[in-house]
Design an enzyme around this catalytic site. Structure first.
Site, PDB file in Angstrom:
ATOM      1  N   ASP A 141      -9.521  -6.357   6.119  1.00 18.40           N
ATOM      2  CA  ASP A 141      -8.865  -6.276   4.806  1.00 18.40           C
ATOM      3  C   ASP A 141      -9.381  -5.066   4.051  1.00 18.40           C
ATOM      4  O   ASP A 141      -9.537  -5.101   2.827  1.00 18.40           O
ATOM      5  CB  ASP A 141      -9.130  -7.564   4.018  1.00 18.40           C
ATOM      6  CG  ASP A 141      -8.265  -7.672   2.772  1.00 18.40           C
ATOM      7  OD1 ASP A 141      -8.712  -8.332   1.797  1.00 18.40           O
ATOM      8  OD2 ASP A 141      -7.162  -7.087   2.741  1.00 18.40           O
ATOM      9  N   LYS A 144      -5.878   0.346   5.768  1.00 20.10           N
ATOM     10  CA  LYS A 144      -4.930   0.177   6.884  1.00 20.10           C
ATOM     11  C   LYS A 144      -5.161   1.188   7.998  1.00 20.10           C
ATOM     12  O   LYS A 144      -4.997   0.882   9.169  1.00 20.10           O
ATOM     13  CB  LYS A 144      -3.508   0.259   6.360  1.00 20.10           C
ATOM     14  CG  LYS A 144      -3.173   1.555   5.611  1.00 20.10           C
ATOM     15  CD  LYS A 144      -1.896   1.422   4.817  1.00 20.10           C
ATOM     16  CE  LYS A 144      -1.580   2.635   3.967  1.00 20.10           C
ATOM     17  NZ  LYS A 144      -1.344   3.878   4.684  1.00 20.10           N
ATOM     18  N   GLU A 199       0.057 -10.401  -2.326  1.00 15.14           N
ATOM     19  CA  GLU A 199      -0.611 -11.239  -3.332  1.00 15.14           C
ATOM     20  C   GLU A 199       0.009 -11.096  -4.728  1.00 15.14           C
ATOM     21  O   GLU A 199       0.301 -10.011  -5.187  1.00 15.14           O
ATOM     22  CB  GLU A 199      -2.119 -10.910  -3.396  1.00 15.14           C
ATOM     23  CG  GLU A 199      -2.456  -9.445  -3.547  1.00 15.14           C
ATOM     24  CD  GLU A 199      -2.723  -8.762  -2.229  1.00 15.14           C
ATOM     25  OE1 GLU A 199      -2.227  -9.246  -1.192  1.00 15.14           O
ATOM     26  OE2 GLU A 199      -3.399  -7.724  -2.225  1.00 15.14           O
TER      27      GLU A 199
HETATM   28  O1  7JD Z   1      -6.186  -1.025   0.230  1.00 18.40           O
HETATM   29  C1  7JD Z   1      -6.116  -2.271   0.416  1.00 18.40           C
HETATM   30  N1  7JD Z   1      -7.127  -2.899   1.076  1.00 18.40           N
HETATM   31  C2  7JD Z   1      -7.093  -4.253   1.293  1.00 18.40           C
HETATM   32  N2  7JD Z   1      -6.100  -5.041   0.874  1.00 18.40           N
HETATM   33  C3  7JD Z   1      -5.062  -4.469   0.168  1.00 18.40           C
HETATM   34  C4  7JD Z   1      -4.022  -5.302  -0.314  1.00 18.40           C
HETATM   35  O2  7JD Z   1      -4.111  -6.649  -0.051  1.00 18.40           O
HETATM   36  C5  7JD Z   1      -2.950  -4.753  -1.018  1.00 18.40           C
HETATM   37  C6  7JD Z   1      -2.905  -3.368  -1.259  1.00 18.40           C
HETATM   38  C7  7JD Z   1      -1.770  -2.806  -2.012  1.00 18.40           C
HETATM   39  C8  7JD Z   1      -0.477  -3.253  -1.747  1.00 18.40           C
HETATM   40  C9  7JD Z   1       0.604  -2.758  -2.472  1.00 18.40           C
HETATM   41  C10 7JD Z   1       0.385  -1.807  -3.453  1.00 18.40           C
HETATM   42  F1  7JD Z   1       1.422  -1.328  -4.172  1.00 18.40           F
HETATM   43  C11 7JD Z   1      -0.897  -1.341  -3.721  1.00 18.40           C
HETATM   44  C12 7JD Z   1      -1.980  -1.845  -2.995  1.00 18.40           C
HETATM   45  C13 7JD Z   1      -3.936  -2.538  -0.803  1.00 18.40           C
HETATM   46  C14 7JD Z   1      -5.018  -3.082  -0.086  1.00 18.40           C
HETATM   47 MG    MG Z   2      -5.563  -7.109   1.491  1.00 17.16          MG
END
Ligand code: 7JD
Ligand code: MG
Length: 214
Positions: A141, A144, A199
């Site tokens: 997590d 990416k 989320e």
């Molecule tokens: O960078 C991330 N690391 C881990 N988990 C993430 C996560 O759950 C969501 C996002 C995220 C998703 C959409 C957005 F518009 C901006 C950030 C990033 C990470």
């Molecule tokens: Mg995440």
């Protein structure tokens, strides 16, 4: 100077959650993210999937890549049996500081070791620094673009055993296409996709569970 979002999240936990009560810490963070400020915690929907996989695996050794503020760290640690070795890696020192305080508010500081550094540097140190042979459960997590190089690093460092379970967040949003292609086409993994949502939103996301076959 202006506080950071993680610092504001910590304040919300300290104000609204009961010390020593992990469920109240989880609820306080979810409430903050739904009603005050979005933050990239795994959240309640994908968090329930995480809970079910951790419960099913009942691991003796756990590694989390990407602590952030400690939300999923608390979700995982609250489910572990006594004596489980749980390590979480976080690149950003300011996040480490907040995460340690949120984990402590939940009363779970003795269940997990928060290590500051990059996964690429720390994964090869797991055996020597933490006495790890192999990991039973790994939660990806962090970033990416590190999912694929890091799973290859786990293989190269001999940190996986037949049956090791890897669960990856955000395989759709932001997305980890090269990781998905690897685990879904490699004969060394049995992979399954769990559809969900990003989320605290209605945007599509999901988690990929991959079992190492040895
Ligand atoms: O960078 C991330 N690391 C881990 N988990 C993430 C996560 O759950 C969501 C996002 C995220 C998703 C959409 C957005 F518009 C901006 C950030 C990033 C990470
Ligand atoms: Mg995440």
């Amino acid at each position: 100077t202006r506080s950071t979002r993680p610092q504001r999240m910590l304040k919300a936990v300290q104000k609204n959650a009961t010390k020593g009560n992990p469920e109240s810490v989880i609820s306080a963070i979810d409430y903050f993210c739904k009603h005050s400020e979005w933050a990239m915690n795994v959240g309640d929907e994908k968090g329930s999937i995480l809970d079910s996989v951790v419960t099913e695996v009942n691991p003796s050794t756990v590694l989390e890549l990407g602590t952030y503020c400690g939300y999923s760290t608390v979700r995982i640690a609250r489910l572990l049996s006594p004596g489980t070795k749980f390590i979480t890696l976080e690149f950003n020192p300011a996040n480490v500081t907040v995460a340690r305080q949120i984990i402590a508010h939940a009363g779970l500081q003795d269940k997990v070791t928060v290590v500051e550094g990059s996964s690429g540097d720390l994964i090869p140190q797991m055996k020597e620094r933490f006495g790890i042979t192999t990991f039973d459960f790994i939660f990806l997590d962090h970033w990416k673009d590190r999912y694929l190089p890091d799973i290859k690093l786990f293989e190269e460092c001999g940190l996986l055993r037949k049956g090791s379970v890897l669960l990856a967040d955000n395989v759709i949003c932001p997305g980890a296409p090269e990781y998905l292609e690897y685990v879904r086409n490699s004969p060394r993994y049995e992979s399954r996709y769990y559809p969900a949502h990003l989320e605290y939103t209605t945007l599509e996301d999901g988690m990929e569970k991959s079992v190492f076959l040895g």
